[in-house]
Design a protein around this motif. Structure first.
Motif, PDB file in Angstrom:
ATOM      1  N   GLU A  97      -6.149  -8.800   2.749  1.00 17.35           N
ATOM      2  CA  GLU A  97      -6.057  -8.709   1.386  1.00 17.35           C
ATOM      3  C   GLU A  97      -4.683  -8.299   0.972  1.00 17.35           C
ATOM      4  OE1 GLU A  97      -6.880  -8.506  -2.554  1.00 17.35           O
ATOM      5  OE2 GLU A  97      -8.198  -9.437  -1.057  1.00 17.35           O
ATOM      6  N   GLY A  98      -3.980  -7.474   1.517  1.00 17.32           N
ATOM      7  CA  GLY A  98      -2.475  -7.297   1.040  1.00 17.32           C
ATOM      8  C   GLY A  98      -1.757  -8.481   1.338  1.00 17.32           C
ATOM      9  N   TRP A 133      -7.059  -2.809   2.550  1.00 13.80           N
ATOM     10  CA  TRP A 133      -7.102  -2.208   1.184  1.00 13.80           C
ATOM     11  C   TRP A 133      -8.679  -1.899   1.127  1.00 13.80           C
ATOM     12  CZ3 TRP A 133      -4.095  -0.686  -2.527  1.00 13.80           C
ATOM     13  CH2 TRP A 133      -2.748  -1.298  -2.754  1.00 13.80           C
ATOM     14  N   ASP A 185     -12.890   5.565  -2.873  1.00 14.30           N
ATOM     15  CA  ASP A 185     -12.506   4.648  -2.111  1.00 14.30           C
ATOM     16  C   ASP A 185     -12.936   4.428  -0.933  1.00 14.30           C
ATOM     17  OD1 ASP A 185     -10.844   6.775  -2.231  1.00 14.30           O
ATOM     18  OD2 ASP A 185      -9.768   5.480  -0.743  1.00 14.30           O
ATOM     19  N   PRO A 221       0.805  -1.485  -0.057  1.00 12.19           N
ATOM     20  CA  PRO A 221      -0.149   0.035   0.179  1.00 12.19           C
ATOM     21  C   PRO A 221       0.932   1.376   0.053  1.00 12.19           C
ATOM     22  CG  PRO A 221      -0.048  -1.178   2.140  1.00 12.19           C
ATOM     23  CD  PRO A 221       0.525  -2.027   1.165  1.00 12.19           C
ATOM     24  N   TRP A 235      -8.349   1.640   1.744  1.00  8.70           N
ATOM     25  CA  TRP A 235      -7.290   2.246   0.794  1.00  8.70           C
ATOM     26  C   TRP A 235      -7.696   2.294  -0.609  1.00  8.70           C
ATOM     27  CZ3 TRP A 235      -3.854   5.751   2.486  1.00  8.70           C
ATOM     28  CH2 TRP A 235      -2.779   5.901   2.006  1.00  8.70           C
ATOM     29  N   SER A 236      -6.717   2.547  -1.380  1.00 11.45           N
ATOM     30  CA  SER A 236      -7.022   2.265  -3.046  1.00 11.45           C
ATOM     31  C   SER A 236      -5.718   2.358  -3.876  1.00 11.45           C
ATOM     32  CB  SER A 236      -7.959   3.353  -3.323  1.00 11.45           C
ATOM     33  OG  SER A 236      -7.184   4.586  -3.497  1.00 11.45           O
ATOM     34  N   GLN A 237      -5.564   1.826  -5.134  1.00  9.18           N
ATOM     35  CA  GLN A 237      -4.465   1.800  -5.673  1.00  9.18           C
ATOM     36  C   GLN A 237      -4.360   3.018  -6.073  1.00  9.18           C
ATOM     37  OE1 GLN A 237      -2.863  -1.277  -6.385  1.00  9.18           O
ATOM     38  NE2 GLN A 237      -1.102   0.323  -6.668  1.00  9.18           N
ATOM     39  N   ALA A 262      -2.216   4.407  -3.365  1.00  8.06           N
ATOM     40  CA  ALA A 262      -0.895   4.005  -2.981  1.00  8.06           C
ATOM     41  C   ALA A 262      -0.141   4.387  -4.127  1.00  8.06           C
ATOM     42  CB  ALA A 262      -1.203   2.328  -3.078  1.00  8.06           C
ATOM     43  N   GLY A 277      -1.854  -3.260   4.672  1.00 11.84           N
ATOM     44  CA  GLY A 277      -2.371  -3.992   3.792  1.00 11.84           C
ATOM     45  C   GLY A 277      -3.405  -4.777   4.174  1.00 11.84           C
TER      46      GLY A 277
END
Length: 226
Positions: free
Chosen positions: A49-50, A142, A224, A14, A145-147, A150, A46
């Motif tokens: 899922e991370g 995640w 997100d 992340p 969070w979001s891509q 990140a 993370g």
């Protein structure tokens, strides 16, 4: 060109740069994962899922997060109590994404969009004026969070590393120049120095005012956030 395993593992992290994994940054953890010296259970930001992403890339079995590194939790935002801030700049020195704006002996503030909630600024504050605000209650890892976030944090961290590297190269030359001119104590030189400092303060104070105004605006949920 083929992407290395370490790079693919780094892409799966992340990018909070929180060091809870016990490595200096996300890249250090990714490198240790790639060479087999680190386990996949050391990234609380993370979350589960991370860990699954890392397990898939490495062909390892999933496992619970290591409690010694922390627990999966909601995304947080650092908040500075401006009434207590003494402008010591210690938080600026440790923030991995340059998300703190301030000047020596002047109040600091957080630029929300850049903050990863890494918590590194909290323990270094000598007056305990930094706290953490939960911004994704009920959602951690995640899911909180979001891509996009990140990727943004990764760019900010890379820019900070480049800036620090450039500063380290310049400092020896600057020190030599300062030694050559340190004998200049004329009133004109002092006035020039004071004018430069005053200009820096005006620039930072104007930026602080903009950051506070943006922070005080009602915040709409991002895509997100739940």
């Amino acid at each position: 060109m083929a992407v290395s395993l370490a790079d693919r593992l780094l892409d799966a992290l992340p990018q909070t740069q929180c060091t809870r994994c016990s490595y200096p940054d996300c890249a250090g953890y990714a490198a240790a994962l790639a060479d087999g010296s680190a386990d996949i259970d050391r990234c609380p930001p993370g979350g589960v899922e991370g860990m699954r992403r890392l397990a898939g890339l490495l062909g390892r079995e999933e496992q619970p997060l290591n409690p010694a590194c922390g627990e999966e939790g909601p995304r947080t935002l650092a908040v500075i109590d401006e009434a207590w801030c003494i402008g010591c700049t210690r938080c600026l020195e440790v923030c991995p994404t340059d998300a703190i704006l301030g000047f020596h002996k002047r109040m600091h503030t957080i630029i929300e969009i850049h903050c990863t909630g890494c918590e590194l600024c909290v323990p270094v504050c000598p007056v305990d004026c930094i706290g953490l605000e939960v911004v994704t209650p009920g959602a951690g890892g995640w899911a909180a969070w979001s891509q996009e976030r990140a990727d943004h944090a990764r760019r900010r961290y890379a820019a900070r590393l480049s800036r620090l590297e450039a500063r380290a190269k310049v400092q020896p030359a600057a020190a030599e120049g300062a030694a050559a001119t340190c004998a200049d104590t004329s009133p004109a030189a002092a006035q020039m120095s004071e004018a430069a400092d005053a200009r820096k303060r005006r620039i930072v104070e104007a930026a602080l005012a903009r950051a506070r105004a943006a922070r005080d605006q009602p915040r709409s949920p991002t895509a997100d956030e739940p």
